[in-house]
Scaffold this motif. Structure first.
Motif, PDB file in Angstrom:
ATOM      1  N   LEU A  24       0.825  -1.213   0.000  1.00 15.87           N
ATOM      2  CA  LEU A  24       0.000   0.000   0.000  1.00 15.87           C
ATOM      3  C   LEU A  24       0.853   1.255   0.000  1.00 15.87           C
ATOM      4  CD1 LEU A  24      -2.886  -0.973   2.455  1.00 15.87           C
ATOM      5  CD2 LEU A  24      -3.099  -0.476   0.015  1.00 15.87           C
ATOM      6  N   ARG A  25       1.907   1.267   0.801  1.00 13.58           N
ATOM      7  CA  ARG A  25       2.775   2.443   0.856  1.00 13.58           C
ATOM      8  C   ARG A  25       3.483   2.677  -0.473  1.00 13.58           C
ATOM      9  NH1 ARG A  25       1.443   0.954   5.595  1.00 13.58           N
ATOM     10  NH2 ARG A  25       1.682   2.251   7.462  1.00 13.58           N
ATOM     11  N   LEU A  26       3.935   1.623  -1.087  1.00 16.28           N
ATOM     12  CA  LEU A  26       4.601   1.769  -2.377  1.00 16.28           C
ATOM     13  C   LEU A  26       3.628   2.231  -3.451  1.00 16.28           C
ATOM     14  CD1 LEU A  26       6.846  -1.421  -2.308  1.00 16.28           C
ATOM     15  CD2 LEU A  26       7.628   0.945  -2.103  1.00 16.28           C
ATOM     16  N   PRO A 219       6.250  -1.361   8.082  1.00 16.05           N
ATOM     17  CA  PRO A 219       6.177  -1.269   6.624  1.00 16.05           C
ATOM     18  C   PRO A 219       6.862  -0.040   6.050  1.00 16.05           C
ATOM     19  CG  PRO A 219       4.045  -0.745   7.609  1.00 16.05           C
ATOM     20  CD  PRO A 219       4.912  -1.302   8.694  1.00 16.05           C
ATOM     21  N   ASP A 220       6.924   1.043   6.807  1.00 19.28           N
ATOM     22  CA  ASP A 220       7.591   2.237   6.294  1.00 19.28           C
ATOM     23  C   ASP A 220       9.091   2.000   6.100  1.00 19.28           C
ATOM     24  OD1 ASP A 220       5.288   3.812   6.218  1.00 19.28           O
ATOM     25  OD2 ASP A 220       5.508   4.424   8.312  1.00 19.28           O
ATOM     26  N   VAL A 221       9.703   1.272   7.035  1.00 18.29           N
ATOM     27  CA  VAL A 221      11.134   0.956   6.923  1.00 18.29           C
ATOM     28  C   VAL A 221      11.374   0.098   5.703  1.00 18.29           C
ATOM     29  CG1 VAL A 221      13.069  -0.216   8.023  1.00 18.29           C
ATOM     30  CG2 VAL A 221      11.519   1.187   9.393  1.00 18.29           C
ATOM     31  N   VAL A 222      10.558  -0.929   5.526  1.00 15.16           N
ATOM     32  CA  VAL A 222      10.727  -1.841   4.403  1.00 15.16           C
ATOM     33  C   VAL A 222      10.461  -1.130   3.082  1.00 15.16           C
ATOM     34  CG1 VAL A 222       9.941  -3.982   3.345  1.00 15.16           C
ATOM     35  CG2 VAL A 222      10.182  -3.839   5.831  1.00 15.16           C
ATOM     36  N   ALA A 223       9.394  -0.353   3.032  1.00 18.09           N
ATOM     37  CA  ALA A 223       9.093   0.398   1.812  1.00 18.09           C
ATOM     38  C   ALA A 223      10.222   1.366   1.484  1.00 18.09           C
ATOM     39  CB  ALA A 223       7.777   1.151   1.968  1.00 18.09           C
ATOM     40  N   GLY A 224      10.827   1.974   2.500  1.00 16.70           N
ATOM     41  CA  GLY A 224      11.947   2.882   2.253  1.00 16.70           C
ATOM     42  C   GLY A 224      13.115   2.190   1.620  1.00 16.70           C
ATOM     43  N   ALA A 225      13.410   0.955   2.044  1.00 16.22           N
ATOM     44  CA  ALA A 225      14.514   0.208   1.433  1.00 16.22           C
ATOM     45  C   ALA A 225      14.197  -0.132  -0.015  1.00 16.22           C
ATOM     46  CB  ALA A 225      14.770  -1.073   2.237  1.00 16.22           C
ATOM     47  N   VAL A 226      12.949  -0.469  -0.290  1.00 18.37           N
ATOM     48  CA  VAL A 226      12.543  -0.786  -1.667  1.00 18.37           C
ATOM     49  C   VAL A 226      12.667   0.465  -2.547  1.00 18.37           C
ATOM     50  CG1 VAL A 226      10.638  -1.500  -3.131  1.00 18.37           C
ATOM     51  CG2 VAL A 226      11.062  -2.690  -0.976  1.00 18.37           C
ATOM     52  N   VAL A 227      12.224   1.596  -2.042  1.00 21.91           N
ATOM     53  CA  VAL A 227      12.320   2.836  -2.815  1.00 21.91           C
ATOM     54  C   VAL A 227      13.784   3.161  -3.103  1.00 21.91           C
ATOM     55  CG1 VAL A 227      11.939   5.333  -2.735  1.00 21.91           C
ATOM     56  CG2 VAL A 227      10.130   3.768  -2.022  1.00 21.91           C
ATOM     57  N   ALA A 228      14.651   2.967  -2.118  1.00 26.69           N
ATOM     58  CA  ALA A 228      16.085   3.211  -2.335  1.00 26.69           C
ATOM     59  C   ALA A 228      16.627   2.285  -3.427  1.00 26.69           C
ATOM     60  CB  ALA A 228      16.856   2.999  -1.042  1.00 26.69           C
ATOM     61  N   ALA A 229      16.216   1.015  -3.392  1.00 28.25           N
ATOM     62  CA  ALA A 229      16.660   0.068  -4.417  1.00 28.25           C
ATOM     63  C   ALA A 229      16.113   0.436  -5.789  1.00 28.25           C
ATOM     64  CB  ALA A 229      16.228  -1.345  -4.042  1.00 28.25           C
ATOM     65  N   ALA A 230      14.920   0.980  -5.825  1.00 27.48           N
ATOM     66  CA  ALA A 230      14.330   1.381  -7.099  1.00 27.48           C
ATOM     67  C   ALA A 230      15.029   2.602  -7.674  1.00 27.48           C
ATOM     68  CB  ALA A 230      12.843   1.676  -6.913  1.00 27.48           C
ATOM     69  N   GLY A 231      15.624   3.408  -6.788  1.00 25.35           N
ATOM     70  CA  GLY A 231      16.294   4.611  -7.246  1.00 25.35           C
ATOM     71  C   GLY A 231      17.640   4.371  -7.846  1.00 25.35           C
TER      72      GLY A 231
END
Length: 231
Positions: A24-26, A219-231
């Motif tokens: 949801l956050r992503l 979930p915010d921590v995990v979503a943040g790591a995913v966003v960093a990987a996507a960047g």
């Protein structure tokens, strides 16, 4: 450059719904997300399943793996050329010749021991569950009581042979950037094991004071790591 699609791969004892709050956050941040369901009947089968699934997707991909799924995405045969980065969320970062079972025993602390498990027959083998009365302590100690009950009731079991699977060539994380979310209060995969694997892989490490159920609890921590990987 096209924004990558995020693929969220669940591990043992939970299904893809373990990612629901991360997803949801992503999605709220504009990311395309998809979360497949692993069969978890044998290791090679899960590798083949994930590769076939990823082959249906186009454009760049970020693959995030929780728990046992880290072993699957570590296998180079499980990924396609579209996968550009990896996120290991309290997950195994397996290398050639290793097994998840051996990695989980490298350092003390895992409560995934026979006394806490239930083994049931299924056509073709046996499958493992956590005892419902032990689920919270082993898997989700910091989750809400409601979530603990839901998770314990709706477990997705795994065949124990999955944890004995290995692959022969260098892991996927050798030639792709990776991130690792390490849970410091994890009673399933010890934090010391997670740190050792992440350091070996050269992963960008994010530590969080959480249980194995970190995708649900933080979930915010995990979503943040995913966003960093996507960047």
């Amino acid at each position: 450059m096209n924004q990558p699609t995020t693929v969220l791969v669940h591990g043992a004892l939970t299904d893809a719904s373990v990612w629901r709050r991360v997803s949801l956050r992503l999605q709220d941040a504009g990311h395309t997300v998809i979360a497949p369901s692993l069969p978890m009947r044998d290791f090679d089968g899960d590798i083949a399943y994930l590769r076939q699934f990823l082959s249906t997707l186009t454009g760049p991909l970020v693959v995030a793996a929780h728990s046992y799924a880290g072993s699957v995405v570590s296998a180079p045969e499980a990924l396609t050329a579209h996968v550009r980065s990896l996120v290991f969320v309290t997950a195994f970062q397996q290398d050639a010749g290793e097994t998840a079972s051996a990695l989980n025993g490298k350092f003390p602390g895992s409560l995934l021991v026979p006394d806490n498990l239930v083994v049931r027959d299924y056509p073709g083998g046996v499958e493992v569950y956590l005892r419902p009365d032990r689920f919270a302590e082993v898997y989700a100690g910091d989750a809400s009581e409601r979530d603990q009950k839901i998770l314990a009731t709706a477990q997705k079991p795994f065949d124990p042979i999955t944890l004995e699977g290995s692959f022969a060539t260098a892991a996927s994380w050798h030639d792709r950037p990776s991130w690792a979310v390490v849970s410091t209060q994890d009673n399933s995969i010890p934090a010391e094991t997670q740190r050792w694997m992440a350091e070996r892989a050269g992963s960008v490490v994010v530590e969080v004071d959480s249980s194995h159920a970190v995708p649900l609890v933080h979930p915010d921590v995990v979503a943040g790591a995913v966003v960093a990987a996507a960047g």
